[in-house]
Write a protein that holds these residues in place. Structure first.
Motif, mmCIF file in Angstrom:
data_model
loop_
_atom_site.group_PDB
_atom_site.id
_atom_site.type_symbol
_atom_site.label_atom_id
_atom_site.label_comp_id
_atom_site.label_asym_id
_atom_site.label_seq_id
_atom_site.Cartn_x
_atom_site.Cartn_y
_atom_site.Cartn_z
ATOM 1 N N VAL A 20 0.820 -1.218 0.000
ATOM 2 C CA VAL A 20 0.000 0.000 0.000
ATOM 3 C C VAL A 20 0.852 1.266 0.000
ATOM 4 C CG1 VAL A 20 -1.668 1.307 1.372
ATOM 5 C CG2 VAL A 20 -2.009 -1.127 1.011
ATOM 6 N N LEU A 21 2.055 1.218 0.606
ATOM 7 C CA LEU A 21 2.955 2.381 0.613
ATOM 8 C C LEU A 21 4.173 2.128 -0.266
ATOM 9 C CD1 LEU A 21 3.154 3.874 4.227
ATOM 10 C CD2 LEU A 21 2.203 4.903 2.190
ATOM 11 N N SER A 22 3.988 1.410 -1.340
ATOM 12 C CA SER A 22 5.097 0.986 -2.192
ATOM 13 C C SER A 22 5.945 2.157 -2.689
ATOM 14 C CB SER A 22 4.546 0.191 -3.378
ATOM 15 O OG SER A 22 5.554 -0.209 -4.262
ATOM 16 N N GLY A 23 5.326 3.130 -3.340
ATOM 17 C CA GLY A 23 6.069 4.245 -3.919
ATOM 18 C C GLY A 23 6.771 5.113 -2.891
ATOM 19 N N PRO A 24 6.057 5.622 -1.867
ATOM 20 C CA PRO A 24 6.728 6.432 -0.842
ATOM 21 C C PRO A 24 7.867 5.699 -0.146
ATOM 22 C CG PRO A 24 4.352 6.718 -0.702
ATOM 23 C CD PRO A 24 4.595 5.615 -1.694
ATOM 24 N N ALA A 25 7.712 4.395 0.098
ATOM 25 C CA ALA A 25 8.783 3.631 0.738
ATOM 26 C C ALA A 25 10.018 3.590 -0.153
ATOM 27 C CB ALA A 25 8.304 2.215 1.047
ATOM 28 N N ALA A 26 9.823 3.486 -1.469
ATOM 29 C CA ALA A 26 10.954 3.485 -2.391
ATOM 30 C C ALA A 26 11.686 4.819 -2.351
ATOM 31 C CB ALA A 26 10.468 3.188 -3.812
ATOM 32 N N GLY A 27 10.946 5.916 -2.205
ATOM 33 C CA GLY A 27 11.583 7.229 -2.097
ATOM 34 C C GLY A 27 12.466 7.338 -0.873
ATOM 35 N N VAL A 28 11.983 6.819 0.262
ATOM 36 C CA VAL A 28 12.786 6.832 1.492
ATOM 37 C C VAL A 28 14.033 5.985 1.306
ATOM 38 C CG1 VAL A 28 12.818 6.203 3.934
ATOM 39 C CG2 VAL A 28 10.784 7.271 2.948
ATOM 40 N N ARG A 29 13.899 4.842 0.634
ATOM 41 C CA ARG A 29 15.055 3.983 0.386
ATOM 42 C C ARG A 29 16.085 4.685 -0.511
ATOM 43 N NH1 ARG A 29 16.775 0.143 3.717
ATOM 44 N NH2 ARG A 29 15.269 -1.517 4.066
ATOM 45 N N GLY A 30 15.615 5.374 -1.540
ATOM 46 C CA GLY A 30 16.536 6.091 -2.411
ATOM 47 C C GLY A 30 17.280 7.184 -1.672
ATOM 48 N N LEU A 77 21.539 7.356 -1.023
ATOM 49 C CA LEU A 77 22.420 8.466 -1.389
ATOM 50 C C LEU A 77 23.035 9.126 -0.162
ATOM 51 C CD1 LEU A 77 20.527 10.226 -4.325
ATOM 52 C CD2 LEU A 77 22.606 8.853 -4.433
ATOM 53 N N ALA A 78 22.246 9.253 0.907
ATOM 54 C CA ALA A 78 22.771 9.873 2.121
ATOM 55 C C ALA A 78 23.864 9.010 2.736
ATOM 56 C CB ALA A 78 21.642 10.106 3.120
ATOM 57 N N SER A 79 23.646 7.697 2.783
ATOM 58 C CA SER A 79 24.646 6.796 3.341
ATOM 59 C C SER A 79 25.930 6.833 2.522
ATOM 60 C CB SER A 79 24.086 5.375 3.401
ATOM 61 O OG SER A 79 25.030 4.477 3.938
ATOM 62 N N LEU A 104 19.011 16.591 6.216
ATOM 63 C CA LEU A 104 17.703 16.660 5.568
ATOM 64 C C LEU A 104 17.884 16.345 4.090
ATOM 65 C CD1 LEU A 104 14.680 17.352 5.695
ATOM 66 C CD2 LEU A 104 15.288 19.757 5.336
ATOM 67 N N VAL A 105 17.225 15.296 3.603
ATOM 68 C CA VAL A 105 17.309 14.920 2.192
ATOM 69 C C VAL A 105 16.029 15.374 1.501
ATOM 70 C CG1 VAL A 105 17.653 13.057 0.543
ATOM 71 C CG2 VAL A 105 18.703 12.922 2.809
ATOM 72 N N VAL A 112 21.794 19.846 4.078
ATOM 73 C CA VAL A 112 20.703 19.433 3.197
ATOM 74 C C VAL A 112 21.319 18.720 2.000
ATOM 75 C CG1 VAL A 112 18.801 20.179 1.718
ATOM 76 C CG2 VAL A 112 19.228 21.356 3.877
ATOM 77 N N LEU A 113 20.790 17.558 1.667
ATOM 78 C CA LEU A 113 21.243 16.810 0.495
ATOM 79 C C LEU A 113 20.158 16.853 -0.565
ATOM 80 C CD1 LEU A 113 22.710 13.625 2.257
ATOM 81 C CD2 LEU A 113 23.907 15.723 1.629
ATOM 82 N N VAL A 114 20.546 17.235 -1.782
ATOM 83 C CA VAL A 114 19.612 17.283 -2.910
ATOM 84 C C VAL A 114 20.154 16.385 -4.016
ATOM 85 C CG1 VAL A 114 18.416 18.704 -4.604
ATOM 86 C CG2 VAL A 114 18.958 19.657 -2.342
ATOM 87 N N PRO A 115 19.523 15.244 -4.286
ATOM 88 C CA PRO A 115 20.000 14.338 -5.342
ATOM 89 C C PRO A 115 19.936 14.986 -6.714
ATOM 90 C CG PRO A 115 18.420 13.251 -3.886
ATOM 91 C CD PRO A 115 18.354 14.703 -3.572
#
Length: 684
Positions: A256-266, A270-272, A441-442, A464-467
């Motif tokens: 149900v939260l597939s897309g938003p969860a992928a954004g957090v993973r992305g 990058l932050a790591s 903050l990403v 602040v990190l901006v991909p």
């Protein structure tokens, strides 16, 4: 050797391609809500036109809104519920809590399954798993005869998480009676935990979603093969891990939260890679902003979540959403106060500046008025900006009622919107016991980088990190995630009564189940990892906290008891989150959990940009800030080479997102093309 991530959003389908040299490309294609797979196939076709060989695709990750949209739009197939006699109305009764305590006209959503499709059988399992009343074959046969004409059946009998035999017998009996075409969900498989309402609701929702998701994934797999991609899609789940298409079809409630969860993973990936394992993610689009916290490289998760008023007990990434986006409408209320959102202009007609018929001022229009979004650099590369329309809307609906100039009114709109977002950031950080000054903050999404540098200053967040591909970060998250499944054993016993041997037995059974699932999905044994955790609470509490626990089979290696360590962690977390703890109070063990992780090869993204920072300069223009208008340099994000550095104030343009760097801030570009915006505050 190419890996592709495809995330289907409400407006656009984002496609991210990474080759074996780490070169990253992002593509966008319009989403097709009626047939989401059309958008996926179109995105893959566009990737092929851009030079990607479908036969060389070694991985295809997929983020989907199919389950979300089906629930929100009420387009679910007719579903029946089978439960223990006397518990027919669990879905109707629910819980006594409600969103607005003082709303006298509050109405609960209709039950997922109406009463005429809720059936019962005579059977009873006790709280310890003992069979109090056996299930008779004749009762199952009678149930099969009176089952209404439905597509799906949810089976949720009392205490089946202790002994699932009755649920399994009911399902087998229905199939033997000729109902073998039904989608059947068992609560003992979907959510084997106590709390009858949440378990029944989650199982009913899963059953209703099964026909929808299975039909979609079957069709998608065939069409992906027709394009030439021989890999079956790996689907992102709500807790931030991938699973195979077959498993996603069996438990669609996990997507149900597939897309938003992928954004957090992305964002986490990058932050790591940039040296930040503690971060807050901020995904701001046209209508809403999603924020989430990542600590130690792992997203915060919760099992206390709901959609459309229906509780979901399955683990999800803990995402807090507010109605604040680029399309949020600004107005002056009857009391003379400036309000921004949650109403939105949406994509159609959109902000006044878009020239699509919208004439009410939005957050985007305020940015246009202040020169942060400029007509010389069209949004998305082809969406023109009408400055005069934005100024007229802000003047008529905000500036004139408040007796202000248009720039003053625009700054006010942004200040109110920023205050709303600041509260959201505090919800996932301060209210969870975390100090935002210790987090980066990403910012991503179309509007996130416009606001994040100023928000970080106000919260004393140092970075602040901006991909580089901020607008398609969910697609990258699909490529940076592992295969993951969660398993739980309901306990509900005083922690003092639990032994290390008990804990080891429970975890051994869960690990065996996870190992079998991962092996079936093609994960090698040496790529499997199992993380153990306990849900703990003080005796008498109605909520619990999840804390990690060491492998009990290694008890004594470090000279400590894993149960004692878990209790200590629980007290510490309870104090951090709620401001108090009582180590002398008895602690209860509610659930034992594992995360079964199948590690997939890391994606290694590198920027291929060469040259100097001067090569990325697009020109200069006046831009409005809190202290007035300044002449700033405008850079193109895609042309900034690794190692580039410059000071604010500045604007960094990109096809899908614009970054505003405020006075006193500085920017450095890392080897992946990510902007590191340093605020004026020193590290804590």
């Amino acid at each position: 050797m190419t890996r592709i991530g495809v995330d289907v959003g409400g407006t656009f389908t984002d496609v991210v391609v990474v080759d074996d040299e780490g070169r990253l490309r992002g593509l966008k294609t319009p989403s097709t809500p009626d047939r989401p797979d059309d958008g996926v196939v179109d995105g893959l076709e566009r990737a092929r036109e851009a030079g990607v060989d479908p036969a060389g695709v070694t991985f295809l990750g997929h983020g989907t809104t199919v389950a979300t949209n089906a629930v929100l739009e009420g387009e679910l197939p007719e579903t029946a519920l089978v439960t223990t006699e006397g518990f027919r109305d669990v879905l109707e009764i629910g819980r006594q809590d409600r969103d607005d305590l003082y709303d006298l006209e509050f109405e609960r959503p209709d039950p997922l399954v109406p009463r005429d499709r809720r059936l019962t059988v005579s059977e009873r399992v006790g709280p310890d798993g003992e069979v109090i009343e056996p299930l008779a074959d004749t009762d199952v046969a009678a149930l099969a005869e009176r089952l209404p004409d439905v597509e799906a059946v949810a089976i949720a009998t009392l205490f089946s998480f202790r002994t699932p035999d009755h649920e399994r017998a009911i399902a087998e009996g229905l199939r033997e009676a000729g109902h073998d075409d039904l989608s059947i969900s068992l609560s003992s498989a979907v959510l084997p935990e106590f709390r009858e309402y949440e378990r029944t609701s989650t199982t009913a929702l899963n059953a209703a979603l099964q026909p929808v998701m299975e039909t979609y994934l079957d069709r998608l797999s065939r069409r992906v093969g027709d394009v030439g991609v021989e890999r079956e899609p790996a689907v992102m789940q709500s807790h931030g891990g991938l699973t195979g298409a077959e498993a996603a079809g069996e438990t669609p409630v996990n997507t149900v939260l597939s897309g938003p969860a992928a954004g957090v993973r992305g964002a986490s990936y990058l932050a790591s890679a940039a040296g930040h394992d503690d971060l807050v993610t901020m995904d701001m689009g046209g209508t809403s902003t999603d924020v989430s916290l990542v600590a130690g490289g792992e997203p915060a998760r919760t099992t206390d979540w709901e959609i459309a008023g229906y509780p979901l007990g399955v683990p999800t990434v803990d995402i807090h959403t507010i109605g604040a986006g680029g399309g949020s409408l600004a107005r002056v209320d009857a009391g003379g106060a400036l309000r921004v959102g949650p109403e939105s202009a949406g994509a159609d007609p959109g902000p006044a500046a878009y020239g699509r018929g919208g004439d009410r001022p939005t957050v985007t229009d305020a940015h246009v008025v202040l020169g942060r979004i400029h007509p010389d650099y069209p949004l998305g590369g082809d969406l023109s900006v009408d400055v005069e329309a934005a100024e007229s809307a802000v003047e008529r609906d905000v500036a004139d009622p408040l007796g202000q100039s248009v720039p003053e009114a625009a700054r006010g709109v942004l200040a109110v919107a920023r205050a709303n977002m600041e509260r959201a950031l505090r919800v996932v950080s301060v209210e969870r016991g975390h100090d935002p000054r210790e987090f980066a903050l990403v910012a991503f999404g179309g509007a996130g980088p416009l606001h994040a540098p100023r928000l970080a200053e106000e919260l004393s967040m140092p970075t602040v990190l901006v991909p580089r591909l901020a607008g398609v970060l969910s697609g990258l998250g699909l490529l940076a995630s592992d295969v993951e499944h969660t398993y739980v054993n309901a306990v509900v016993e005083p922690l003092a009564d639990v032994t290390v041997d008990d804990l080891a037995d429970w975890f051994d059974a869960l690990v065996a189940e996870g190992r079998e699932t991962l092996a079936a999905e093609g994960i090698d044994a040496d790529a499997m990892a199992f993380e153990r955790a306990l849900d703990l609470r003080y005796a008498g509490q109605s909520y619990s906290l999840t804390v990690p626990v060491d492998d009990p089979s290694e008890n004594g290696a470090g000279g400590t008891d894993p149960l004692d360590d878990a209790a200590e962690r629980f007290h510490e977390r309870h104090d951090a989150q709620y401001g108090h703890a009582n180590p002398d109070e008895p602690v209860e063990l509610v659930n034992a959990r594992i995360r079964a992780v199948g590690e997939i090869p890391d994606v290694d993204v590198r920027s291929s940009v060469t040259g100097t920072v001067a090569d990325a300069v697009l020109g200069e223009r006046p831009v409005g800030f809190d202290d007035g208008t300044r002449e700033v340099t405008v850079y193109e994000h895609a042309r900034l080479p690794p190692g580039a550095e410059f000071d604010g104030p500045a604007v960094v343009q990109a096809d899908a997102a614009t970054t505003v760097v405020h006075p006193g801030q500085s920017v450095a570009v890392d080897e992946r093309g990510t902007l590191h915006v340093s605020t004026t505050h020193d590290q804590p």
